[in-house]
Design an enzyme around this catalytic site. Structure first.
Site, PDB file in Angstrom:
ATOM      1  N   GLU A 181      70.716  10.042  30.363  1.00  0.00           N
ATOM      2  CA  GLU A 181      70.717   9.098  29.241  1.00  0.00           C
ATOM      3  C   GLU A 181      70.985   9.791  27.913  1.00  0.00           C
ATOM      4  O   GLU A 181      71.510   9.180  26.988  1.00  0.00           O
ATOM      5  CB  GLU A 181      69.390   8.337  29.204  1.00  0.00           C
ATOM      6  CG  GLU A 181      68.221   9.005  28.475  1.00  0.00           C
ATOM      7  CD  GLU A 181      67.745  10.315  29.091  1.00  0.00           C
ATOM      8  OE1 GLU A 181      67.981  10.535  30.278  1.00  0.00           O
ATOM      9  OE2 GLU A 181      67.140  11.124  28.366  1.00  0.00           O
ATOM     10  N   ASP A 182      70.669  11.075  27.842  1.00  0.00           N
ATOM     11  CA  ASP A 182      70.731  11.772  26.560  1.00  0.00           C
ATOM     12  C   ASP A 182      72.122  11.760  25.946  1.00  0.00           C
ATOM     13  O   ASP A 182      72.329  11.315  24.826  1.00  0.00           O
ATOM     14  CB  ASP A 182      70.213  13.209  26.697  1.00  0.00           C
ATOM     15  CG  ASP A 182      70.830  13.970  27.873  1.00  0.00           C
ATOM     16  OD1 ASP A 182      71.586  13.372  28.644  1.00  0.00           O
ATOM     17  OD2 ASP A 182      70.558  15.180  27.995  1.00  0.00           O
ATOM     18  N   ASN A 183      73.098  12.245  26.726  1.00  0.00           N
ATOM     19  CA  ASN A 183      74.446  12.310  26.163  1.00  0.00           C
ATOM     20  C   ASN A 183      75.073  10.925  26.059  1.00  0.00           C
ATOM     21  O   ASN A 183      75.945  10.693  25.223  1.00  0.00           O
ATOM     22  CB  ASN A 183      75.333  13.252  26.979  1.00  0.00           C
ATOM     23  CG  ASN A 183      76.565  13.641  26.196  1.00  0.00           C
ATOM     24  OD1 ASN A 183      76.472  14.013  25.037  1.00  0.00           O
ATOM     25  ND2 ASN A 183      77.733  13.492  26.798  1.00  0.00           N
TER      26      ASN A 183
END
Ligand SMILES: CCCCCCCC/C=C\CCCCCCCC(=O)N[C@@H](CO[C@@H]1OC[C@@H](O)[C@H](O)[C@H]1O)[C@H](O)/C=C/CCCCCCCCCCCCC
Ligand code: UDP
Length: 646
Positions: free
Chosen positions: A271-273
């Protein structure tokens, strides 16, 4: 030439003529004539790749030497509560991480007028809750709370865990900071300063591996602090694409809510990028501060390292496919092989000569990069070299293993990756695992290693091939070849370390000062309160004879015993101690030397074959590297207050 002759005299003209004939268009012309168009294309591509890699590295070193050389005090930390934009720190927790107490405490110590901390824990029996409660008691003036329980908005366990914190946060700016990350007290202020700049939508910090205690963690450190840091800094410096790893990120909920909020990313694993890309695509820039997100690596085994890297490479292949295709070519071996072909065509340099130059040059660049980021001159060149070589050699096999598989393990759960970047849960065992009590010696204490099982299950190799491979590796001849290889490695590493020890007698003597006995430790199983105290032991502190046994537990607790209950932790600790020798304790009875208990003892129960190599090499390698770690941490404590807790 005639003019030169007149001005400089005949000898200069002869030299100039010689030079021009060796580098003039003559040999280049023949290059264009001698080779096919395809060869020329490959030649140019490979040389561009090589130049790109070194340009990226030199840019990253320059950034490290300038941006990370020191901190400035931020403007926003000097504002009043009414002026400063509020920040909600979200710390998703699951189990106990390496150096957890200090990592979480670093959020409480932020020098900023208006912030709250929300700790998200999915399971009510998670041992992390005790650590957080203790911290909340210790810092009563800080606005902090725990949210226990998850909300299923998708498959991503980190999002399910922290979604309630995200939704109930008091402030618009959220700072998602992983449980194994330590940040400097001025980090929030500097990050808000950047966030307030026009057009900035996200602020992130470079992950930097610290406190390795085992071979696996040394490899992870080598990955994070060299190749990863180089590419991460360079790509973010160009600002051409979103390249964000979610160890420590700040962004505005009001921005993310425009694309459905955090919940909309619950179906993805990385989910971060994806969050960062969504913000990037809205037209906002990403910024970085002079802060590092210090990631405590603790006691990872080589298989932990291997599986962690494989996990994220697998996920990246569906989310950032183009970058994943390029990845093997930005590794030392991949880039070297390709470039040696190019330079061979261009200048007829022998490929082996080029490779020798390339390896040395690459190593020097990585070494400089590490020193620039850590801000110290590293004295243990050999230890660094050994870990560097192992990581580089493992990089391409690891990549190959990672790209062929499509399942990943993340903290006790297994997921199937789908082509659209989403995931499907294959197993879900959080709560039962956390409450299970393991009795050393009983059959339940040695379950089949989850990582070994996952290793095989994760591959796309058919069952029959797996069986024949297993049979192959059980043949006595193969076993003896493997044993001999290990013996040779042992021998070589031993010689290296011993030669390095020459002249360091006082250091070894110093290490043996702590007179710890195994009995002493085994008979003192700590209570819950004691475990909490142990998390607070400043790791810089030297062991005195009165508190040696407590600190030994602190080391064990420092290991990543994710999802283990307290009783499990205590039992694991005592079983670890049983297997370790007295001499080892004596030798490494200081904190600064990064105790070896975690190193020689594995985080999970593992099959003998799996850890054979690590058992063989680790005691030597980590011992050697521990000296590097010691120097570094002292320096970090001077510059960023890391680990220098009063
Ligand atoms: C000639 C062009 C060459 C371009 C070369 C590009 C090669 C890029 C290679 C490496 C990029 C370094 C990034 C490595 C990331 C490694 C870690 C990782 O995979 N993390 C993923 C998951 O992170 C976890 O997520 C959950 C969170 O809770 C955890 O804490 C995290 O650890 C993460 O999702 C990966 C993000 C990496 C995005 C890479 C994007 C690369 C874009 C390349 C664009 C190329 C532009 C070229 C400019 C010249
Ligand atoms: O099931 C999970 C797995 C992870 N995490 C959190 O996600 C963050 C990153 O996890 P990890 O360190 O395992 O990821 P890595 O850095 O290895 O990619 C940490 O704060 C974890 O506590 C979580 O809340 N639930």
């Amino acid at each position: 030439m005639e003019r030169l002759h007149n001005y400089l005299g005949p000898s200069f003209a002869v030299a100039a003529e010689g030079l021009s004939s060796s580098f003039s268009s003559q040999p280049l012309d023949s290059v264009w004539e001698r080779h096919s168009k395809l060869q020329l294309f490959c030649m140019i591509l490979s040389i561009v790749l090589w130049v790109f890699c070194f340009t990226a590295a030199i840019t990253a070193i320059t950034i490290s030497r300038t941006r990370y050389a020191g901190h400035k005090r931020s403007l926003s930390s000097r504002m009043t509560k009414d002026e400063a934009p509020g920040v909600s720190i979200i710390r998703p927790l699951r189990g106990i991480d390496s150096n957890m107490y200090e990592n979480l405490a670093s959020s409480f110590r932020q020098d900023y007028p208006l912030f709250e901390i929300i700790f998200s824990v999915a399971q009510p029996n998670d041992p992390a809750i005790a650590v957080v409660k203790d911290l909340i008691k210790k810092y009563p003036k800080v606005d902090a709370r725990i949210i226990i329980g998850e909300k299923n908005v998708g498959i991503n366990p980190k999002i399910n865990n922290m979604i309630q914190s995200y939704e109930t946060a008091k402030y618009d700016i959220v700072w998602v900071c992983d449980s194994n990350v330590y940040v400097d007290p001025g980090c929030m202020g500097r990050s808000v300063d950047k966030m307030m700049k026009p057009g900035v939508g996200l602020v992130h910090h470079l992950p930097f591996g610290v406190r390795p205690q085992t071979l696996g963690s040394e490899l992870e450190l080598m990955f994070l602090d060299t190749v990863h840091a180089k590419m991460y800094l360079f790509i973010n410096w160009t600002g051409l694409a979103s390249c964000v790893v979610g160890k420590s990120n700040l962004y505005r909920r009001s921005d993310l809510n425009k694309v459905g909020g955090l919940a909309a990313f619950g179906k993805y694993m990385a989910e971060d990028n994806l969050v960062a890309t969504a913000i990037f695509n809205m037209g906002y820039k990403h910024e970085m501060t002079s802060d590092l997100a210090y990631q405590s690596l603790g006691s990872m085994t080589p298989s932990d390292y291997f599986l962690r890297r494989a996990r994220w490479t697998r996920i990246r292949k569906y989310t950032v496919t183009a970058a994943t295709v390029v990845e093997p070519f930005i590794e030392m071996i991949g880039c070297g092989l390709v470039a040696s072909y190019g330079f061979n065509l261009l200048w007829n340099i022998h490929m082996l000569n080029f490779l020798a130059f390339h390896v040395v040059f690459w190593f020097l660049v990585d070494w400089t990069m590490y020193q620039a980021l850590s801000g110290e001159k590293m004295d243990n060149l050999r230890g660094f070299l050994m870990a560097w070589c192992l990581r580089e050699l493992a990089a391409l096999p690891l990549y190959t293993y990672a790209v062929v598989g499509s399942t990943v393990d993340w903290r006790d759960q297994t997921f199937l990756l789908l082509r659209d970047g989403t995931v499907k849960a294959l197993t879900s065992t959080p709560s039962t695992k956390a409450t299970k009590t393991i009795v050393p010696g009983s059959p339940s204490s040695t379950p089949p290693s989850p990582t070994t099982a996952a290793f095989w299950a994760n591959t796309m190799v058919p069952q029959s091939t797996q069986d024949s491979l297993r049979k192959f590796f059980r043949r006595p001849a193969v076993i003896s070849v493997v044993r001999s290889t290990l013996a040779v490695i042992h021998f070589l590493v031993d010689i290296l370390i011993k030669s390095q020890r020459n002249g360091n007698e006082d250091e070894d003597g110093e290490l043996s000062d702590g007179n710890i006995s195994e009995e002493n430790v085994r008979s003192n199983v700590p209570e819950k309160e004691e475990i909490l105290k142990l998390q607070k032991v400043p790791l810089k502190q030297r062991v005195s004879s009165s508190n040696i046994k407590n600190k030994k537990y602190a080391f064990d607790y420092d290991g990543d015993d994710s999802s283990a209950t307290e009783s499990e932790l205590v039992l694991r600790r005592s079983s670890r101690l049983k297997t370790s020798g007295r001499s080892k304790f004596q030798k490494h009875a200081t904190f600064e030397s990064e105790d070896d208990e975690g190193r020689i003892l594995m985080r999970h129960d593992r099959s003998a074959e799996e850890d054979e190599l690590s058992k063989a090499v680790e005691p030597y390698l980590s011992d050697s590297l521990s000296r590097r770690g010691r120097t570094r941490r002292v320096d970090i404590s001077n510059t960023s207050q890391f680990l220098s807790v009063p």
